[in-house]
Design an enzyme around this catalytic site. Structure first.
Site, PDB file in Angstrom:
ATOM      1  N   LYS A  49       0.840  -1.199   0.000  1.00 44.00           N
ATOM      2  CA  LYS A  49       0.000   0.000   0.000  1.00 44.00           C
ATOM      3  C   LYS A  49       0.876   1.250   0.000  1.00 44.00           C
ATOM      4  O   LYS A  49       2.006   1.215   0.495  1.00 44.00           O
ATOM      5  CB  LYS A  49      -0.860   0.034   1.284  1.00 44.00           C
ATOM      6  CG  LYS A  49      -1.996  -0.981   1.333  1.00 44.00           C
ATOM      7  CD  LYS A  49      -2.775  -0.862   2.628  1.00 44.00           C
ATOM      8  CE  LYS A  49      -3.881  -1.894   2.727  1.00 44.00           C
ATOM      9  NZ  LYS A  49      -4.964  -1.719   1.746  1.00 44.00           N
ATOM     10  N   ARG A  69     -10.207 -11.617   2.156  1.00 47.65           N
ATOM     11  CA  ARG A  69     -11.058 -12.677   1.600  1.00 47.65           C
ATOM     12  C   ARG A  69     -10.359 -14.032   1.668  1.00 47.65           C
ATOM     13  O   ARG A  69     -11.021 -15.063   1.723  1.00 47.65           O
ATOM     14  CB  ARG A  69     -11.472 -12.304   0.168  1.00 47.65           C
ATOM     15  CG  ARG A  69     -10.356 -12.252  -0.829  1.00 47.65           C
ATOM     16  CD  ARG A  69     -10.693 -11.442  -2.080  1.00 47.65           C
ATOM     17  NE  ARG A  69     -10.737  -9.998  -1.809  1.00 47.65           N
ATOM     18  CZ  ARG A  69     -11.039  -9.076  -2.703  1.00 47.65           C
ATOM     19  NH1 ARG A  69     -11.356  -9.419  -3.949  1.00 47.65           N
ATOM     20  NH2 ARG A  69     -11.053  -7.789  -2.380  1.00 47.65           N
TER      21      ARG A  69
HETATM   22  N1  BES Z   1      -8.081  -3.823   4.456  1.00 46.49           N
HETATM   23  C1  BES Z   1      -8.243  -3.449   3.110  1.00 46.49           C
HETATM   24  C2  BES Z   1      -9.558  -2.730   2.844  1.00 46.49           C
HETATM   25  C3  BES Z   1      -9.727  -1.372   3.468  1.00 46.49           C
HETATM   26  C4  BES Z   1      -9.496  -0.235   2.734  1.00 46.49           C
HETATM   27  C5  BES Z   1     -10.192  -1.261   4.749  1.00 46.49           C
HETATM   28  C6  BES Z   1      -9.687   0.994   3.295  1.00 46.49           C
HETATM   29  C7  BES Z   1     -10.376  -0.020   5.306  1.00 46.49           C
HETATM   30  C8  BES Z   1     -10.137   1.104   4.575  1.00 46.49           C
HETATM   31  C9  BES Z   1      -8.214  -4.685   2.221  1.00 46.49           C
HETATM   32  O1  BES Z   1      -7.409  -5.719   2.663  1.00 46.49           O
HETATM   33  C10 BES Z   1      -7.691  -4.259   0.890  1.00 46.49           C
HETATM   34  O2  BES Z   1      -6.579  -3.854   0.836  1.00 46.49           O
HETATM   35  N2  BES Z   1      -8.518  -4.374  -0.129  1.00 46.49           N
HETATM   36  C11 BES Z   1      -8.153  -3.980  -1.442  1.00 46.49           C
HETATM   37  C12 BES Z   1      -8.650  -5.040  -2.400  1.00 46.49           C
HETATM   38  C13 BES Z   1      -8.125  -4.875  -3.802  1.00 46.49           C
HETATM   39  C14 BES Z   1      -6.633  -5.116  -3.837  1.00 46.49           C
HETATM   40  C15 BES Z   1      -8.840  -5.850  -4.694  1.00 46.49           C
HETATM   41  C16 BES Z   1      -8.788  -2.644  -1.718  1.00 46.49           C
HETATM   42  O3  BES Z   1      -9.918  -2.405  -1.285  1.00 46.49           O
HETATM   43  O4  BES Z   1      -8.139  -1.811  -2.352  1.00 46.49           O
HETATM   44 MN    MN Z   2      -5.398  -5.528   2.080  1.00 47.85          MN
END
Ligand code: BES
Ligand code: MN
Ligand code: ZN
Length: 502
Positions: free
Chosen positions: A279, A353
């Site tokens: 990230k 997931r």
């Molecule tokens: N934990 C994150 C989702 C999240 C984003 C929670 C913002 C709280 C605030 C999750 O693990 C994630 O990173 N999801 C990705 C999925 C994508 C790579 C398909 C996302 O939402 O960008």
């Molecule tokens: Mn994530």
């Protein structure tokens, strides 16, 4: 905080601060009498405020009076509740929360809340809501401030009018305290930073909570996760030096029917860096709250253990870090989940997931759960879709949805249903494996839910995406900024609904 009940005219209660809900009766011609307050002495005390238009009864508008004549309390805090016809226990919860936070800020540690008179719901619902609101309002996230004073409230008194059913209201107080404290238990966990709440520490906290509340608790470590062939869960955990923990809690009260067996599955990524699909640095510190789904399940189990409904409930909390390292999984890797399904990893940041896939399979095949609910801070896409107001809810079964919807209404939590049409399944088709772990940006909350759906098989199932609602960026009058404890109240009501409507 000590919580007591006193059955007396509100004007006769000796307290640092008496809180009076001021509800708009909508009598335009009579401003002074158009706001419902408990008694004549209190109406008189507030008369000038109403007449001047400084207080109209609008939701969460408030005014503090000092030693009004004819009232024993040192102060009276009048808090608007909105229109009488629309006034619900959830409005009273917010009034109590606002009162707690206002008084704490003034170093007042004691309050008494008068039940509103002439409202259209039962007094026990009012009492429960007021206690929940004050307990939640009493929470602040300042755990590690070195000048942190003990700023908790000392005592809350619920004031009910003469003739009230003491026994009924006492048990409502107890319920409210359990629910509010269990939500705060979840909030405390969510508030902890990643270095102070690793999967191992979360498991210890769960063990302690279980022991204190008479729940069975078992923690599966790395070896057991691998031995159970939880390849999706392990693929996330393998990149971290901190071992994962699959926390299993069981509540199985005497006298409960053999079925249903409810399964509560929570995502507990104690820190989500994204892994190799790392990230951006900006805002990454917030990813300590990526265990809020798991914390919600722990808070719910705590409450259930104390409220003791006659229904079996299990929880599976999938705790891991998501880290980049030489051992971390890579985009393109193929993993085999516990169910036997193969998964092509497209993005290592879609890790929630993966752990949930095996958590759901475990609940279904090892614990015999007949109904499944998961909660997870799963997707940024859900935040884009619904903002920070509604959590996303998905269901593969309409009657489960309706049951949960009712429960969330009682709990005063906002949810918005999102779709699970078959067409979305095509987006996560893989060339090399059964399914991909990411379908890209479009419909991201839905494709994440479609992924989970692959692992619940025929079981009625609810998925809650709480990414936007588990953390409050801006304080509200009735709740601090920081962890919200979202889903705990709805989940408690959902579980209890199986006792009354099996
Ligand atoms: N934990 C994150 C989702 C999240 C984003 C929670 C913002 C709280 C605030 C999750 O693990 C994630 O990173 N999801 C990705 C999925 C994508 C790579 C398909 C996302 O939402 O960008
Ligand atoms: Mn994530
Ligand atoms: Zn995550």
């Amino acid at each position: 905080m000590k919580v007591d009940l006193i059955i007396r005219h509100a004007a006769d209660v000796d307290t640092e601060c008496l809180v009076i809900p001021a509800i708009d009766k909508g009598e335009k011609d009579k401003p002074a009498g158009s706001v419902l307050t408990a008694e004549k002495a209190l109406q008189d005390a507030a008369k000038d405020l109403f007449a001047s238009g400084e207080l109209t009864g609008k939701p969460l508008e408030f005014a503090l009076l000092y030693r009004p004549a004819g009232v024993k309390a040192r102060r009276v805090l009048l808090v608007g509740g909105g229109k009488e016809a629309k006034f619900t226990p959830n409005d009273l919860r917010k009034i109590a929360g606002l009162a707690a936070r206002q008084l704490k800020a003034k170093n007042i540690r004691e309050l008494a809340i008068a039940l509103p008179s002439g409202v259209h719901f039962h007094p026990d619902n009012a009492v429960r809501a007021a206690v929940i609101g004050a307990v939640i309002g009493d929470f602040d996230p300042d755990t590690y401030k070195s000048d942190r004073k003990d700023q908790r409230l000392n005592s809350l008194t619920i004031v009910a009018p003469p003739g009230s059913d003491e026994k009924l209201l006492h048990s409502a107080i107890e319920e409210g305290r359990i629910i509010g404290e269990s939500q705060n238990f979840a909030r405390e966990l969510v508030n902890e930073p990643g270095n102070r709440l690793t999967p191992t520490i979360l498991a210890e906290r769960a063990r302690k909570m279980a022991a204190e509340n008479g729940l069975d608790c078992e923690v599966l470590g790395a070896d057991q996760i691998k031995a159970l062939k939880m390849g999706a869960f392990w693929s996330v955990a393998q990149g971290s030096d901190e071992p994962p923990a699959c926390i299993i809690l069981k509540y199985s009260p005497a006298g409960a029917p053999a079925q249903p067996i409810l399964g509560l599955v929570g995502k507990a990524i104690t820190f989500d860096t994204g892994g190799i699909s790392i990230k951006p640095a900006d805002g990454m510190e917030k990813m300590k709250y990526d265990m809020a789904g798991g914390a919600a399940m722990l808070g719910t189990m705590r409450a259930i253990a104390q409220l003791k409904p006659k229904v079996k409930v299990n929880a599976v909390i999938c705790a891991s870090e998501n880290m980049p390292s030489g051992k971390a999984q890579k985009p393109g890797d193929v993993q085999i989940a516990m169910s036997g399904k193969s998964i092509e990893i497209i993005n290592t940041d879609a890790e929630g997931r993966l752990v949930l896939a095996d958590g759901l399979t475990y609940a279904r095949t090892k614990l015999g759960c007949t109904h499944l609910v998961d909660a997870a801070t799963l997707t940024g896409a859900c935040v884009v879709a619904l903002g920070m107001v509604n959590a996303g809810i998905f269901a593969n079964d309409d009657s489960m949805y309706e049951r949960f919807q009712k429960a969330s209404h009682q709990g005063g939590e906002k949810l918005w249903r999102l779709p699970l049409d078959d067409e979305y399944r095509d987006i996560i088709k893989s060339n090399i494996a059964d399914i991909m772990n990411s379908g890209g940006r479009y419909g991201g909350a839905v494709t994440a839910a479609m992924f989970l759906k692959e692992f619940v098989e025929d079981k009625p199932w609810i998925h809650l995406d709480i990414a936007g609602t588990a953390w409050i960026d801006d304080a509200k009058p009735f709740i601090a900024k920081g962890p919200s404890g979202v889903a705990v109240r709805s989940l408690i009501e959902f579980v209890r609904s199986f006792e009354t409507h099996p």
